[in-house]
Design a protein around this motif. Structure first.
Motif, PDB file in Angstrom:
ATOM      1  N   VAL A 160      -7.813 -10.285  -7.219  1.00 58.56           N
ATOM      2  CA  VAL A 160      -7.832  -9.136  -5.086  1.00 58.56           C
ATOM      3  C   VAL A 160      -9.214  -8.577  -4.954  1.00 58.56           C
ATOM      4  CG1 VAL A 160      -5.291  -9.822  -4.130  1.00 58.56           C
ATOM      5  CG2 VAL A 160      -5.748  -7.690  -6.240  1.00 58.56           C
ATOM      6  N   PRO A 161      -9.899  -9.173  -5.144  1.00 56.43           N
ATOM      7  CA  PRO A 161     -11.509  -8.430  -5.247  1.00 56.43           C
ATOM      8  C   PRO A 161     -11.136  -7.596  -3.208  1.00 56.43           C
ATOM      9  CG  PRO A 161     -12.331 -10.702  -4.285  1.00 56.43           C
ATOM     10  CD  PRO A 161     -10.547 -10.757  -5.278  1.00 56.43           C
ATOM     11  N   GLU A 162     -11.210  -8.833  -2.476  1.00 52.39           N
ATOM     12  CA  GLU A 162     -10.548  -7.587  -1.496  1.00 52.39           C
ATOM     13  C   GLU A 162      -9.083  -6.637  -1.191  1.00 52.39           C
ATOM     14  OE1 GLU A 162      -7.229 -11.264  -1.384  1.00 52.39           O
ATOM     15  OE2 GLU A 162      -9.953 -10.864  -2.098  1.00 52.39           O
ATOM     16  N   ALA A 163      -9.162  -6.158  -1.946  1.00 53.15           N
ATOM     17  CA  ALA A 163      -8.508  -4.883  -2.196  1.00 53.15           C
ATOM     18  C   ALA A 163      -9.252  -3.678  -3.067  1.00 53.15           C
ATOM     19  CB  ALA A 163      -7.069  -5.341  -3.548  1.00 53.15           C
ATOM     20  N   PHE A 164     -10.455  -4.574  -2.943  1.00 54.74           N
ATOM     21  CA  PHE A 164     -11.576  -3.376  -3.460  1.00 54.74           C
ATOM     22  C   PHE A 164     -12.510  -2.638  -1.468  1.00 54.74           C
ATOM     23  CE2 PHE A 164     -10.175  -4.922  -7.152  1.00 54.74           C
ATOM     24  CZ  PHE A 164     -10.001  -3.488  -7.923  1.00 54.74           C
ATOM     25  N   SER A 165     -12.783  -1.487  -1.953  1.00 52.24           N
ATOM     26  CA  SER A 165     -13.830  -1.296  -0.862  1.00 52.24           C
ATOM     27  C   SER A 165     -15.021  -0.279  -2.079  1.00 52.24           C
ATOM     28  CB  SER A 165     -12.845  -0.877   0.458  1.00 52.24           C
ATOM     29  OG  SER A 165     -13.953  -0.424   1.059  1.00 52.24           O
ATOM     30  N   ASP A 166     -15.485  -0.200  -2.051  1.00 51.36           N
ATOM     31  CA  ASP A 166     -16.879   0.374  -2.407  1.00 51.36           C
ATOM     32  C   ASP A 166     -17.170   0.926  -3.176  1.00 51.36           C
ATOM     33  OD1 ASP A 166     -18.068   0.782   0.131  1.00 51.36           O
ATOM     34  OD2 ASP A 166     -16.978   2.226   0.782  1.00 51.36           O
ATOM     35  N   GLY A 167     -16.167  -0.702  -4.288  1.00 52.81           N
ATOM     36  CA  GLY A 167     -16.507   0.120  -5.664  1.00 52.81           C
ATOM     37  C   GLY A 167     -14.834   0.001  -5.814  1.00 52.81           C
ATOM     38  N   GLN A 168     -14.120   1.090  -4.502  1.00 47.50           N
ATOM     39  CA  GLN A 168     -12.389   2.019  -5.229  1.00 47.50           C
ATOM     40  C   GLN A 168     -11.034   0.500  -4.700  1.00 47.50           C
ATOM     41  OE1 GLN A 168     -12.670   4.848  -6.675  1.00 47.50           O
ATOM     42  NE2 GLN A 168     -14.507   4.441  -7.407  1.00 47.50           N
ATOM     43  N   LEU A 169     -10.464   1.011  -4.955  1.00 45.91           N
ATOM     44  CA  LEU A 169      -9.647   0.251  -5.218  1.00 45.91           C
ATOM     45  C   LEU A 169      -8.799   0.897  -3.783  1.00 45.91           C
ATOM     46  CD1 LEU A 169      -7.213  -1.551  -5.944  1.00 45.91           C
ATOM     47  CD2 LEU A 169      -5.846   0.271  -7.436  1.00 45.91           C
ATOM     48  N   ASP A 170      -8.473   0.122  -3.353  1.00 47.20           N
ATOM     49  CA  ASP A 170      -8.380   0.670  -1.734  1.00 47.20           C
ATOM     50  C   ASP A 170      -6.038   0.039  -1.671  1.00 47.20           C
ATOM     51  OD1 ASP A 170      -6.758   1.247   1.403  1.00 47.20           O
ATOM     52  OD2 ASP A 170      -8.323  -0.061   1.316  1.00 47.20           O
ATOM     53  N   LEU A 171      -5.604   1.216  -1.750  1.00 45.22           N
ATOM     54  CA  LEU A 171      -4.149   1.016  -2.098  1.00 45.22           C
ATOM     55  C   LEU A 171      -3.634   0.944  -1.143  1.00 45.22           C
ATOM     56  CD1 LEU A 171      -2.931   4.285  -4.598  1.00 45.22           C
ATOM     57  CD2 LEU A 171      -2.977   1.287  -5.550  1.00 45.22           C
ATOM     58  N   ASP A 172      -3.653   0.897   0.233  1.00 47.40           N
ATOM     59  CA  ASP A 172      -3.193   0.542   1.349  1.00 47.40           C
ATOM     60  C   ASP A 172      -3.577  -1.471   1.225  1.00 47.40           C
ATOM     61  OD1 ASP A 172      -2.092   3.048   2.424  1.00 47.40           O
ATOM     62  OD2 ASP A 172      -4.051   3.630   3.061  1.00 47.40           O
ATOM     63  N   ARG A 173      -4.552  -1.489   1.232  1.00 50.68           N
ATOM     64  CA  ARG A 173      -4.908  -2.820   1.822  1.00 50.68           C
ATOM     65  C   ARG A 173      -4.127  -4.052   0.427  1.00 50.68           C
ATOM     66  NH1 ARG A 173      -5.627  -7.267   4.505  1.00 50.68           N
ATOM     67  NH2 ARG A 173      -7.336  -7.799   3.422  1.00 50.68           N
ATOM     68  N   LEU A 174      -4.285  -3.118  -0.630  1.00 54.90           N
ATOM     69  CA  LEU A 174      -3.056  -3.575  -1.646  1.00 54.90           C
ATOM     70  C   LEU A 174      -1.822  -4.609  -1.502  1.00 54.90           C
ATOM     71  CD1 LEU A 174      -3.489  -5.264  -4.328  1.00 54.90           C
ATOM     72  CD2 LEU A 174      -2.830  -3.054  -5.382  1.00 54.90           C
ATOM     73  N   ALA A 175      -0.954  -2.990  -0.965  1.00 57.78           N
ATOM     74  CA  ALA A 175       0.180  -2.793  -0.487  1.00 57.78           C
ATOM     75  C   ALA A 175       0.384  -4.312   0.671  1.00 57.78           C
ATOM     76  CB  ALA A 175       0.488  -1.754   0.343  1.00 57.78           C
ATOM     77  N   GLU A 176      -1.275  -4.342   1.806  1.00 53.25           N
ATOM     78  CA  GLU A 176      -0.882  -5.516   2.872  1.00 53.25           C
ATOM     79  C   GLU A 176      -1.130  -6.827   2.121  1.00 53.25           C
ATOM     80  OE1 GLU A 176      -4.723  -5.602   5.956  1.00 53.25           O
ATOM     81  OE2 GLU A 176      -3.500  -4.142   6.299  1.00 53.25           O
ATOM     82  N   LEU A 177      -1.882  -6.939   1.445  1.00 48.97           N
ATOM     83  CA  LEU A 177      -1.577  -8.166   0.865  1.00 48.97           C
ATOM     84  C   LEU A 177      -0.550  -8.704   0.271  1.00 48.97           C
ATOM     85  CD1 LEU A 177      -5.495  -8.015  -0.942  1.00 48.97           C
ATOM     86  CD2 LEU A 177      -5.027  -8.820   1.511  1.00 48.97           C
ATOM     87  N   ALA A 178      -0.426  -7.160  -0.465  1.00 48.44           N
ATOM     88  CA  ALA A 178       1.082  -8.076  -1.001  1.00 48.44           C
ATOM     89  C   ALA A 178       2.190  -8.259  -0.756  1.00 48.44           C
ATOM     90  CB  ALA A 178       1.706  -6.932  -2.201  1.00 48.44           C
ATOM     91  N   GLY A 179       2.278  -7.371   0.833  1.00 46.74           N
ATOM     92  CA  GLY A 179       2.858  -7.797   1.863  1.00 46.74           C
ATOM     93  C   GLY A 179       5.233  -7.424   1.534  1.00 46.74           C
ATOM     94  N   ASP A 180       5.875  -8.238   1.632  1.00 43.33           N
ATOM     95  CA  ASP A 180       6.895  -7.946   1.285  1.00 43.33           C
ATOM     96  C   ASP A 180       7.693  -6.942  -0.462  1.00 43.33           C
ATOM     97  OD1 ASP A 180       7.594  -8.555   3.705  1.00 43.33           O
ATOM     98  OD2 ASP A 180       8.561  -9.990   3.375  1.00 43.33           O
ATOM     99  N   ALA A 181       6.584  -7.515  -1.177  1.00 47.23           N
ATOM    100  CA  ALA A 181       6.480  -7.053  -2.788  1.00 47.23           C
ATOM    101  C   ALA A 181       6.426  -5.977  -2.633  1.00 47.23           C
ATOM    102  CB  ALA A 181       5.874  -7.788  -3.924  1.00 47.23           C
ATOM    103  N   VAL A 182       6.055  -4.806  -1.915  1.00 42.64           N
ATOM    104  CA  VAL A 182       6.155  -3.815  -2.189  1.00 42.64           C
ATOM    105  C   VAL A 182       7.404  -3.143  -1.350  1.00 42.64           C
ATOM    106  CG1 VAL A 182       3.980  -2.131  -1.153  1.00 42.64           C
ATOM    107  CG2 VAL A 182       3.352  -4.006  -1.923  1.00 42.64           C
ATOM    108  N   ALA A 183       7.493  -1.740  -2.259  1.00 47.76           N
ATOM    109  CA  ALA A 183       8.491  -1.106  -2.113  1.00 47.76           C
ATOM    110  C   ALA A 183       8.464  -0.129  -1.549  1.00 47.76           C
ATOM    111  CB  ALA A 183       9.177  -0.309  -3.103  1.00 47.76           C
TER     112      ALA A 183
END
Length: 86
Positions: free
Chosen positions: A26-49
């Motif tokens: 999921v390269p789109e979950a990274f911004s400026d080489g750092q993991l963007d947790l908000d973006r990753l949660a957004e991409l995961a959708g319902d899988a995030v608690a």
């Protein structure tokens, strides 16, 4: 006679390996080489608690306590008898 292969004396960096694998999936979950947790949660959708339904144990200084537990120890406990002999 063949030489035995050299064994690496250091353990692998599991965090770096995990981030590399995550970046390849999921390269789109990274911004400026750092993991963007908000973006990753957004991409995961319902899988995030989310929400108050999770239970957990928290206290002030928890991060520091975990870091201290992971640090290598430089001290050894010994009995009084062993201390007398030292």
């Amino acid at each position: 006679m063949t030489k035995a292969p050299r064994i690496d004396e250091t353990s692998p960096d599991m965090k770096a390996e995990l981030l590399t694998r995550l970046k390849s999936v999921v390269p789109e979950a990274f911004s400026d080489g750092q993991l963007d947790l908000d973006r990753l949660a957004e991409l995961a959708g319902d899988a995030v608690a989310t929400g108050p339904e999770r239970s957990g144990l928290t206290w002030p200084g928890k991060r520091e306590a975990i870091a201290m537990l992971q640090a290598p120890s430089r001290a050894t406990l010994m009995t009084e008898r062993m201390a007398e002999l030292a």
